[in-house]
Design a protein around this motif. Structure first.
Motif: not given
Length: 148
Positions: A42-43, A45-47, A49-51, A53-56
């Motif tokens: 998940e970390k 995916q977050y970094i 931007g594929t998680l 709700g995240s748009n990093s």
């Protein structure tokens, strides 16, 4: 899943109880490691931007830093997995093996679904489709990888 409860000072614990508790503790460690690996996924995916709700929009240095962190953790988990495997192998050496039942003798109707394979050459041989899980487990032990 609740945490296991251990009797105080091992009171009234049989050998089988102790082996079962060790195996349960190994299983719980495996579960914890799976949660850790999931969090690392998940970390990533977050970094990236594929998680949901995240748009990093990470810079390459951030991606490389997270990748390095995840790589180090996966290596640590791999080492822990080897330790757990060795612990489980040692515990299983002390576990009693169930007795292998004798093969059934005499003619029986074939339990296989049609088309039925040719019958066994000897009436006391076990038909291939009549093998029990115990017989397959004993056969599997001879196929397991052995160190050396």
């Amino acid at each position: 899943m609740s945490m296991p409860s251990f009797p105080p000072n091992g009171a009234n614990m049989t050998r089988e109880d102790a082996l079962t508790m060790i195996i349960a503790s190994i299983a719980m460690e495996e579960l914890a490691l799976s949660h850790i690996l999931n969090a690392e996924g998940e970390k990533l995916q977050y970094i990236l931007g594929t998680l949901p709700g995240s748009n990093s929009c990470p810079c390459p240095q951030d991606v490389l830093a997270v990748n390095k962190s995840v790589t180090a953790l996966v290596e640590a988990v791999t080492q822990n997995q080897m330790l757990l495997k060795n612990k489980l192998d040692q515990v299983l050496e002390f576990c009693p093996h169930p007795p292998v039942p004798p093969p059934p003798c005499g003619p029986k109707p074939c339990p296989c679904p049609p088309p039925c394979p040719p019958s066994c050459p000897s009436p006391c041989k076990v038909h291939p489709c009549e093998r029990s899980i115990l017989q397959l487990t004993v056969q599997r032990e001879g196929l397991l990888w052995a160190p050396g």
